[in-house]
Design a protein around this motif. Sequence first.
Motif, PDB file in Angstrom:
ATOM      1  N   GLU A  44       0.834  -1.205   0.000  1.00 21.20           N
ATOM      2  CA  GLU A  44       0.000   0.000   0.000  1.00 21.20           C
ATOM      3  C   GLU A  44       0.870   1.256   0.000  1.00 21.20           C
ATOM      4  O   GLU A  44       0.566   2.241  -0.693  1.00 21.20           O
ATOM      5  N   GLU A  75      -4.493   5.222  -1.172  1.00 21.82           N
ATOM      6  CA  GLU A  75      -3.516   4.182  -0.833  1.00 21.82           C
ATOM      7  C   GLU A  75      -2.900   4.435   0.543  1.00 21.82           C
ATOM      8  O   GLU A  75      -2.602   3.493   1.281  1.00 21.82           O
ATOM      9  N   HIS A  78      -5.310   3.118   2.928  1.00 18.43           N
ATOM     10  CA  HIS A  78      -5.186   1.650   2.983  1.00 18.43           C
ATOM     11  C   HIS A  78      -4.008   1.262   3.876  1.00 18.43           C
ATOM     12  O   HIS A  78      -4.110   0.350   4.695  1.00 18.43           O
ATOM     13  N   GLU A 158      -9.374  -2.014  -5.103  1.00 14.15           N
ATOM     14  CA  GLU A 158      -8.332  -2.244  -6.105  1.00 14.15           C
ATOM     15  C   GLU A 158      -8.944  -2.522  -7.476  1.00 14.15           C
ATOM     16  O   GLU A 158      -8.341  -2.180  -8.506  1.00 14.15           O
ATOM     17  N   HIS A 161      -9.340   0.811  -8.813  1.00 13.97           N
ATOM     18  CA  HIS A 161      -8.055   1.385  -9.232  1.00 13.97           C
ATOM     19  C   HIS A 161      -7.605   0.795 -10.566  1.00 13.97           C
ATOM     20  O   HIS A 161      -7.049   1.503 -11.404  1.00 13.97           O
TER      21      HIS A 161
HETATM   22 FE   LIG Z   1      -4.614  -0.109  -2.004  1.00 13.74          FE
END
Ligand SMILES: [Fe+2]
Length: 204
Positions: A44, A75, A78, A158, A161
């Motif tokens: 991350e 991120e 995360h 994710e 992403h």
């Molecule tokens: Fe992530």
Amino acid sequence: MSLRLMPRVDACLLFGLRVPTRWEWVAAALADPVATLVDHAHCEMKAATTALMMAARYAHLPSIADAMLALARQEIAHYETVAAELRRRGRHPEPHGADRYAKALRANVRGVEPHRLLDLLLVCSIVEARSCERFGLLAEQTLDHALKDIWSEFATCEAGHHALFVGLAETIAMKADVVARLAALLEVEAHVLGSLPCEARIHG
Ligand SMILES: [Fe+2]
Ligand SMILES: [Fe+2]
């Protein structure tokens, strides 16, 4: 179909990944959840720093820079979630060696623009896709409710992403070029994944 219940082969079809994660990896990751979390935290942080690197390198391209800044924030969040889970278990994130998987993929990024940006976006899209597949597997298989919640939520993030990176690639290159380059890099990813041992690392 929820990602938590998505069979690994379906996840591969969704993202175009050429090979599914081996069950041996799932077993290794779940056998040592702290080691998996330590590596997860590193992943991350690496995702955040890569996004910041791209925001700086492509500051003259607002659509890229803005998206990367927003991604970096996610991120980092995360990372903080994983770090908090480690601390709850009496551990902390740790300094980390090179990520063999990401390094092997990045070796295929061409050095001249605009190919460099296209390749960076597509390599990132693949890393996100593999992360999504693996978080989905871990969420599905773990018996630990806290980890199930974390990995399930992250699998969804994710996947988003992955779509972000592919979408950005399509704003800077012709669709046919994106499809062709992504296909080539997915073949590389399958080879890289097959060369790595099954360890308690997210991309090991
Ligand atoms: Fe992530
Ligand atoms: Fe991500």
